[in-house]
Design an enzyme around this catalytic site. Structure first.
Site, PDB file in Angstrom:
ATOM      1  N   ASP A  21       0.819  -1.211   0.000  1.00 44.00           N
ATOM      2  CA  ASP A  21       0.000   0.000   0.000  1.00 44.00           C
ATOM      3  C   ASP A  21       0.856   1.265   0.000  1.00 44.00           C
ATOM      4  O   ASP A  21       0.481   2.273   0.608  1.00 44.00           O
ATOM      5  CB  ASP A  21      -0.970   0.005   1.202  1.00 44.00           C
ATOM      6  CG  ASP A  21      -1.720  -1.308   1.318  1.00 44.00           C
ATOM      7  OD1 ASP A  21      -2.297  -1.720   0.301  1.00 44.00           O
ATOM      8  OD2 ASP A  21      -1.701  -1.928   2.394  1.00 44.00           O
ATOM      9  N   GLY A  26       1.464   3.096  -2.501  1.00 43.75           N
ATOM     10  CA  GLY A  26       0.995   4.064  -3.507  1.00 43.75           C
ATOM     11  C   GLY A  26       1.751   3.862  -4.815  1.00 43.75           C
ATOM     12  O   GLY A  26       2.192   4.812  -5.450  1.00 43.75           O
ATOM     13  N   LYS A  27       1.841   2.592  -5.237  1.00 46.18           N
ATOM     14  CA  LYS A  27       2.598   2.282  -6.456  1.00 46.18           C
ATOM     15  C   LYS A  27       1.967   2.920  -7.686  1.00 46.18           C
ATOM     16  O   LYS A  27       2.643   3.193  -8.657  1.00 46.18           O
ATOM     17  CB  LYS A  27       2.699   0.759  -6.633  1.00 46.18           C
ATOM     18  CG  LYS A  27       3.613   0.122  -5.578  1.00 46.18           C
ATOM     19  CD  LYS A  27       3.799  -1.360  -5.801  1.00 46.18           C
ATOM     20  CE  LYS A  27       2.749  -2.238  -5.176  1.00 46.18           C
ATOM     21  NZ  LYS A  27       2.712  -2.335  -3.738  1.00 46.18           N
ATOM     22  N   GLY A  78      -4.643  -4.248  -4.102  1.00 45.52           N
ATOM     23  CA  GLY A  78      -5.698  -3.266  -4.305  1.00 45.52           C
ATOM     24  C   GLY A  78      -5.062  -1.944  -4.651  1.00 45.52           C
ATOM     25  O   GLY A  78      -4.187  -1.480  -3.936  1.00 45.52           O
ATOM     26  N   HIS A  79      -5.425  -1.398  -5.776  1.00 46.24           N
ATOM     27  CA  HIS A  79      -4.954  -0.054  -6.056  1.00 46.24           C
ATOM     28  C   HIS A  79      -6.041   0.754  -6.744  1.00 46.24           C
ATOM     29  O   HIS A  79      -6.856   0.214  -7.483  1.00 46.24           O
ATOM     30  CB  HIS A  79      -3.647  -0.039  -6.857  1.00 46.24           C
ATOM     31  CG  HIS A  79      -3.633  -0.955  -8.030  1.00 46.24           C
ATOM     32  ND1 HIS A  79      -3.106  -2.219  -7.981  1.00 46.24           N
ATOM     33  CD2 HIS A  79      -4.085  -0.798  -9.284  1.00 46.24           C
ATOM     34  CE1 HIS A  79      -3.248  -2.798  -9.149  1.00 46.24           C
ATOM     35  NE2 HIS A  79      -3.836  -1.972  -9.956  1.00 46.24           N
ATOM     36  N   THR A 107      -6.108 -11.896   3.465  1.00 46.97           N
ATOM     37  CA  THR A 107      -7.215 -11.152   2.874  1.00 46.97           C
ATOM     38  C   THR A 107      -8.417 -12.078   2.619  1.00 46.97           C
ATOM     39  O   THR A 107      -9.470 -11.614   2.187  1.00 46.97           O
ATOM     40  CB  THR A 107      -6.788 -10.506   1.542  1.00 46.97           C
ATOM     41  OG1 THR A 107      -6.297 -11.553   0.688  1.00 46.97           O
ATOM     42  CG2 THR A 107      -5.697  -9.466   1.744  1.00 46.97           C
ATOM     43  N   GLN A 117       1.635  -6.348  -3.521  1.00 48.53           N
ATOM     44  CA  GLN A 117       2.166  -6.496  -2.158  1.00 48.53           C
ATOM     45  C   GLN A 117       3.556  -5.837  -2.086  1.00 48.53           C
ATOM     46  O   GLN A 117       3.770  -4.885  -2.801  1.00 48.53           O
ATOM     47  CB  GLN A 117       2.194  -7.970  -1.704  1.00 48.53           C
ATOM     48  CG  GLN A 117       0.820  -8.586  -1.508  1.00 48.53           C
ATOM     49  CD  GLN A 117       0.222  -9.089  -2.786  1.00 48.53           C
ATOM     50  OE1 GLN A 117       0.858  -9.788  -3.550  1.00 48.53           O
ATOM     51  NE2 GLN A 117      -1.009  -8.740  -3.031  1.00 48.53           N
ATOM     52  N   ARG A 164      -5.308   0.458   8.571  1.00 53.87           N
ATOM     53  CA  ARG A 164      -3.905   0.025   8.509  1.00 53.87           C
ATOM     54  C   ARG A 164      -3.170   0.424   9.778  1.00 53.87           C
ATOM     55  O   ARG A 164      -3.440   1.490  10.349  1.00 53.87           O
ATOM     56  CB  ARG A 164      -3.219   0.646   7.299  1.00 53.87           C
ATOM     57  CG  ARG A 164      -3.843   0.194   6.003  1.00 53.87           C
ATOM     58  CD  ARG A 164      -3.150   0.804   4.791  1.00 53.87           C
ATOM     59  NE  ARG A 164      -3.817   0.391   3.569  1.00 53.87           N
ATOM     60  CZ  ARG A 164      -4.068   1.191   2.538  1.00 53.87           C
ATOM     61  NH1 ARG A 164      -3.680   2.448   2.554  1.00 53.87           N
ATOM     62  NH2 ARG A 164      -4.682   0.725   1.468  1.00 53.87           N
ATOM     63  N   ASP A 173       3.350  14.621   1.932  1.00 57.36           N
ATOM     64  CA  ASP A 173       2.439  15.673   2.426  1.00 57.36           C
ATOM     65  C   ASP A 173       1.734  15.286   3.723  1.00 57.36           C
ATOM     66  O   ASP A 173       1.353  16.161   4.505  1.00 57.36           O
ATOM     67  CB  ASP A 173       1.388  15.997   1.360  1.00 57.36           C
ATOM     68  CG  ASP A 173       0.645  14.739   0.917  1.00 57.36           C
ATOM     69  OD1 ASP A 173       1.309  13.836   0.376  1.00 57.36           O
ATOM     70  OD2 ASP A 173      -0.572  14.653   1.142  1.00 57.36           O
ATOM     71  N   GLY A 200       0.847  14.888  -2.687  1.00 58.81           N
ATOM     72  CA  GLY A 200      -0.591  15.054  -2.497  1.00 58.81           C
ATOM     73  C   GLY A 200      -1.347  13.955  -3.218  1.00 58.81           C
ATOM     74  O   GLY A 200      -0.741  13.165  -3.946  1.00 58.81           O
TER      75      GLY A 200
HETATM   76  P1  IMP Z   1      -2.775 -13.054   1.753  1.00 56.92           P
HETATM   77  O1  IMP Z   1      -1.909 -12.456   0.695  1.00 56.92           O
HETATM   78  O2  IMP Z   1      -4.246 -12.801   1.566  1.00 56.92           O
HETATM   79  O3  IMP Z   1      -2.478 -14.513   1.990  1.00 56.92           O
HETATM   80  O4  IMP Z   1      -2.408 -12.327   3.166  1.00 56.92           O
HETATM   81  C1  IMP Z   1      -1.130 -12.469   3.766  1.00 56.92           C
HETATM   82  C2  IMP Z   1      -0.680 -11.174   4.389  1.00 56.92           C
HETATM   83  O5  IMP Z   1      -0.338 -10.231   3.381  1.00 56.92           O
HETATM   84  C3  IMP Z   1      -1.734 -10.490   5.256  1.00 56.92           C
HETATM   85  O6  IMP Z   1      -1.091  -9.828   6.320  1.00 56.92           O
HETATM   86  C4  IMP Z   1      -2.331  -9.463   4.308  1.00 56.92           C
HETATM   87  O7  IMP Z   1      -2.932  -8.390   4.994  1.00 56.92           O
HETATM   88  C5  IMP Z   1      -1.093  -9.024   3.548  1.00 56.92           C
HETATM   89  N1  IMP Z   1      -1.397  -8.489   2.216  1.00 56.92           N
HETATM   90  C6  IMP Z   1      -1.797  -9.174   1.144  1.00 56.92           C
HETATM   91  N2  IMP Z   1      -1.961  -8.360   0.084  1.00 56.92           N
HETATM   92  C7  IMP Z   1      -1.644  -7.133   0.498  1.00 56.92           C
HETATM   93  C8  IMP Z   1      -1.577  -5.854  -0.157  1.00 56.92           C
HETATM   94  O8  IMP Z   1      -1.829  -5.697  -1.352  1.00 56.92           O
HETATM   95  N3  IMP Z   1      -1.209  -4.793   0.634  1.00 56.92           N
HETATM   96  C9  IMP Z   1      -0.879  -4.944   1.940  1.00 56.92           C
HETATM   97  N4  IMP Z   1      -0.903  -6.119   2.573  1.00 56.92           N
HETATM   98  C10 IMP Z   1      -1.282  -7.199   1.871  1.00 56.92           C
END
Ligand code: IMP
Length: 428
Positions: A13, A15-16, A40-41, A128, A223, A304, A332, A414
């Site tokens: 997360d 901010g890629k 997720g982005h 997740t 990730q 988070r 910022d 920003g």
């Molecule tokens: P999984 O990838 O769903 O198996 O989760 C394993 C760990 O990676 C957990 O702590 C999730 O919250 C974390 N995680 C998985 N994908 C992301 C992401 O895109 N951003 C931040 N944390 C992630």
């Protein structure tokens, strides 16, 4: 032959999307190489915002080819939901390519992810719940279903049967759940395969040819470094390799084709899920960062965990990924703080660690050793060059650069797309 790898340098997360925006217009292919719809982005184009989980961010741009590489685990139902959502808003997705060797997340992987987490109780990972771990476990156990398996009914049936044989024993005897039906699952997967077929291609060959022809490929990591199954904070990690090496195994492109490795870091740190996090803040500073930075997950909506910048993590990310550049995001968010602590090393039971401990028990016991920099109060979102930033803000960035062993080539100032200062080009 520019092959540019873009990865998260912390726990995700970062901010890629901001960095992708800077590079995106000059890219011919954007290839995802790891993870699945656990990512997720948000991609913002004009007034429209798109939340993507599985599709590469390049899908929005009609001039480039988005690719889902073999290292990704694909949940076809989620893929179609995202495609349908975008097409309903006038975004054509027909140029998407999906590797025939990518593994499938089947409905039973989602079930297993959830029941396993429940079963682990206080030892849970905080996944997740999207079936990511069970799908990768099947890949490594050699009972996974790959995209090309969806096109041969008998073959698919045999594979589903082999995969469910042991799982059903577990579901019934260990988890007290109903067994999953092989015929029904095969049928469902066949239907999904039919719809997937037009997108499926030998993406490894296509990407290699493109690089040989001088085209630019952006390898987009999901990730981040500290969630890498080999190099992260195991076992509190995801089940793939989000580090730069994963770009090669996850697409079928050799390491000699990679010309640039860009790491994205926030000006502070966040983490979701369980696991150690040395600079985590439990006081009002943490709450302040969460509110100022809107730190709630795009995929799960979870708040988070927030903490100060950890230079040990960033130095480690530079090392393990061979970073050539850092994009520093959300600077910022720190505006208004009188002083900003930076973690420069750890104290583990009285011993100083300047480098990441490999022993996870030591990492879990690590206490941050802080250095404090003066903050700034001026709004920086209208600064368009490094020199326009307040002097204390410049000094903070310079210090992060020094401690990270890598130059900072762009700075996010920003939330808008153009709230970014480019210090060094990311593409030449
Ligand atoms: P999984 O990838 O769903 O198996 O989760 C394993 C760990 O990676 C957990 O702590 C999730 O919250 C974390 N995680 C998985 N994908 C992301 C992401 O895109 N951003 C931040 N944390 C992630």
């Amino acid at each position: 032959m520019p092959g540019i790898v873009l990865i998260g340098a912390q726990w995700g997360d970062e901010g890629k999307g901001k960095a992708t925006d800077l590079i995106g217009t000059k890219v011919d292919y954007v290839a995802r190489f790891n993870g699945g719809n656990n990512a997720g982005h948000s991609v913002v184009v004009g007034d429209e915002s798109y939340a993507l989980h599985l599709l590469p961010s390049g899908i929005i741009n009609p001039h480039l080819t988005p690719v889902i590489g073999n290292g990704v685990v694909v949940d076809p139902e989620v893929l179609f939901q995202e495609i349908d959502g975008l097409e309903a808003r006038g975004i054509d997705c027909s140029h998407l390519l999906v590797s025939e060797a990518a593994h499938i997340i089947a409905p039973y992987h989602r079930t297993l992810d959830k029941v396993t987490e429940r079963f682990l109780g206080k030892h849970k990972i905080g996944t997740t719940g999207r079936g990511i771990g069970p799908a990768y476990a099947d890949k490594i156990n050699r009972v996974g279903i790959r995209v090309h398996d969806l096109f041969n009914e008998q073959h698919l049936h045999d594979k589903v049967e082999a995969s469910l044989h042991q799982k059903n024993q577990m579901l019934v005897k260990l988890y007290n759940r109903r067994p999953i039906d092989v015929d029904q699952t095969t049928e469902e997967l066949l239907k999904l395969g039919e719809r997937l077929k037009p997108y499926v291609a030998n993406t490894g060959l296509i990407l290699n040819k493109a690089l040989d022809e001088g085209k630019t490929v952006l390898f987009e990591g999901a990730q981040a470094t500290m969630l890498d199954v080999d190099h992260g904070t195991y076992p509190f990690v995801t089940s793939s390799n989000p580090t730069a090496g994963g770009a090669c195994t996850g697409t079928g492109v050799g390491p000699t084709k990679i010309t640039r490795v860009i790491g994205v870091s926030k000006a502070y740190v966040t983490r979701v899920g369980e696991g150690p996090f040395p600079t985590e803040l439990f006081d009002e500073s943490g709450e302040w960062l969460r509110t100022q930075g809107h730190e709630f997950g795009v995929t799960t909506g979870r708040p988070r965990r927030c903490g100060w910048f950890d230079a040990v993590v960033n130095r480690y990310a530079s090392q393990v990924n061979g970073l050539t550049d850092i994009v520093l995001t959300k600077l910022d968010v720190l505006t208004g703080l009188e002083e900003i602590p930076i973690c420069v090393a750890y104290d583990v039971d009285g011993e100083r660690y300047d480098d990441m401990p490999t022993d996870q028990a030591a990492f879990a016991a690590a206490k941050p050793i802080y250095e404090t920099m003066p903050g700034w109060s001026e709004d920086i979102s209208n600064c368009h060059s490094f020199d326009e930033l307040p002097a204390t803000c410049q000094a903070y960035v310079k210090r992060l650069e020094e401690l990270s062993n890598c130059r900072i080539s762009a700075i996010g100032t920003g939330p808008q797309r153009d709230h970014i200062i480019s210090v060094h080009s990311l593409i030449d």
